[in-house]
Design an enzyme around this catalytic site. Structure first.
Site, PDB file in Angstrom:
ATOM      1  N   LYS A   5      -9.980  39.358 -23.523  1.00 35.11           N
ATOM      2  CA  LYS A   5     -10.885  40.268 -22.803  1.00 35.11           C
ATOM      3  C   LYS A   5     -11.650  41.122 -23.810  1.00 35.11           C
ATOM      4  O   LYS A   5     -12.854  41.359 -23.659  1.00 35.11           O
ATOM      5  CB  LYS A   5     -10.096  41.168 -21.843  1.00 35.11           C
ATOM      6  CG  LYS A   5      -9.618  40.431 -20.609  1.00 35.11           C
ATOM      7  CD  LYS A   5      -8.619  41.229 -19.788  1.00 35.11           C
ATOM      8  CE  LYS A   5      -8.027  40.333 -18.697  1.00 35.11           C
ATOM      9  NZ  LYS A   5      -6.902  40.919 -17.990  1.00 35.11           N
ATOM     10  N   GLN A  65      -3.222  45.866 -17.536  1.00 40.93           N
ATOM     11  CA  GLN A  65      -2.778  44.468 -17.584  1.00 40.93           C
ATOM     12  C   GLN A  65      -1.428  44.324 -16.874  1.00 40.93           C
ATOM     13  O   GLN A  65      -0.491  45.056 -17.168  1.00 40.93           O
ATOM     14  CB  GLN A  65      -2.675  44.035 -19.061  1.00 40.93           C
ATOM     15  CG  GLN A  65      -2.339  42.576 -19.246  1.00 40.93           C
ATOM     16  CD  GLN A  65      -3.447  41.635 -18.772  1.00 40.93           C
ATOM     17  OE1 GLN A  65      -4.626  41.892 -18.971  1.00 40.93           O
ATOM     18  NE2 GLN A  65      -3.066  40.551 -18.116  1.00 40.93           N
ATOM     19  N   ASP A  80     -10.971  44.921 -11.706  1.00 40.47           N
ATOM     20  CA  ASP A  80     -10.099  43.802 -11.330  1.00 40.47           C
ATOM     21  C   ASP A  80     -10.225  43.502  -9.831  1.00 40.47           C
ATOM     22  O   ASP A  80      -9.844  42.432  -9.382  1.00 40.47           O
ATOM     23  CB  ASP A  80      -8.629  44.159 -11.620  1.00 40.47           C
ATOM     24  CG  ASP A  80      -8.107  43.507 -12.891  1.00 40.47           C
ATOM     25  OD1 ASP A  80      -8.731  42.551 -13.380  1.00 40.47           O
ATOM     26  OD2 ASP A  80      -7.064  43.979 -13.402  1.00 40.47           O
TER      27      ASP A  80
END
Ligand code: NAP
Length: 295
Positions: free
Chosen positions: A53, A97, A120
């Site tokens: 990422k 995460q 997200d």
């Protein structure tokens, strides 16, 4: 039949080019999109995702901030950091995460991230918007990536029977919600299978489009797939392989060799859905930055 390969890379690169233009337009207005990624602990799989990422952000010119916290970080400390980043004007997108260590409640973490920065697409506000067909929020990256990949690869979903194996909050459920909507890239008839489904092959064999997100290496075999079906493999499983440099190799949830003899189109693992997930995360970050302009 030998399946056409649906490669994430070509589609992802086209989206990256569009993003470069949007990022340069923002830059002309003095805005640089910023993405903060928090990682708690040192799970090796998560570390790989976080690095990727970071790399993708940096290559596109997105400000990337990765914050690594020790595994024993108290939940309250993590929530405080989220509050700080929620208030930081340089950060437009923020994610933690997953998975987080056991002493941290992932629900609390997701709820604490501002829906305006939840790139997200996991916050209930964004999930709710997606379910009612309101696309002003952030769509969850993996299912949205699959939808975009199918659209841009010329795979029609309208009126087709999509069977999804898996009902997680990050893949199966949002995938079903996106494809059952009215409109472009959707209008499908959707069936969702899970571990309590009786005789799953009787459903998978009906699929015009089969989307598999089970986390079960090479579970889907040739006899579970209809001739000419489109097969989207979301699975990312590490299986031991003494011949591989790292001692393991990545395989999907589909027996690729066998199923590609029967399907009309199939995604590879790696090189398929995973690339789309990352690029859609970048798209959400750019969208978040563009939204600040409109405020
Ligand atoms: P998950 O939360 O573990 O969910 C797995 C789902 O599959 C569950 O709904 C489970 O049913 C169902 N399932 C598992 N074994 C089954 C069986 N034998 N028969 C029927 N259903 C079964 O997994 P996830 O987070 O959705 O991830 C799935 C896979 O996709 C993993 O390999 C993950 O690494 C990968 N993934 C890839 C990306 C990407 O960007 N490429 C993104 C996210 C995830 P129950 O609900 O009944 O337990």
């Amino acid at each position: 039949m030998t399946a056409r390969l649906i490669e994430g890379n070509a589609v992802a690169e086209a989206i990256r080019n569009e993003l470069r233009k949007r990022i340069s337009d923002l830059s002309a207005e003095g805005i640089r999109p910023g993405l903060a990624v928090i990682m708690v602990g040192d799970d090796p799989g998560s570390a790989v995702y976080v690095r990727m990422k970071e790399k993708e952000s940096t290559e596109l010119g997105i400000l990337s901030r990765t914050i690594k916290l020790p595994a024993d970080t108290p939940e309250s400390k993590l929530l405080e950091l989220i509050d700080e980043l929620n208030a930081d004007p340089k950060i437009h997108g923020l994610l933690v995460q997953m998975p987080v260590p056991k002493h941290i409640d992932p629900e609390k973490v997701i709820m604490r991230i501002s829906p305006e920065k939840d790139v997200d697409g996991f916050h209930p506000v964004n999930v709710g918007k997606m379910l009612i067909g309101d696309r002003t929020g952030f769509l969850s990256c993996t299912p949205h990536g699959i939808q975009v990949m199918m659209e841009r690869s010329g795979i029609e979903t309208a009126g087709r029977h999509v069977v999804i194996c898996g009902r997680s909050n990050i893949v199966g459920k949002p995938m079903a919600a996106l494809l059952m909507q009215k409109g472009k890239g959707a209008d499908a008839t959707v069936t969702v299978c899970h571990s309590k489904t009786k005789d799953m092959p009787s459903f998978t064999r009906q699929a015009d489009i089969l989307i598999v997100a089970m986390g079960s290496p090479q579970f889907i075999k040739e006899d579970m797939v209809k001739d000419g079906a489109v097969v989207i493999d979301v699975g990312m499983n590490r299986v031991p392989d003494a011949a591989a440099k790292k001692g393991y190799r990545l395989v999907g949830d589909v027996d690729f060799e066998a199923v590609s003899r029967k399907a009309s189109a199939i995604t590879p693992v790696p090189g398929g859905v995973g690339l789309m997930t990352r690029v859609l995360l970048m798209e959400n970050t750019v969208k978040a930055a563009e939204k600040t302009k409109k405020r």
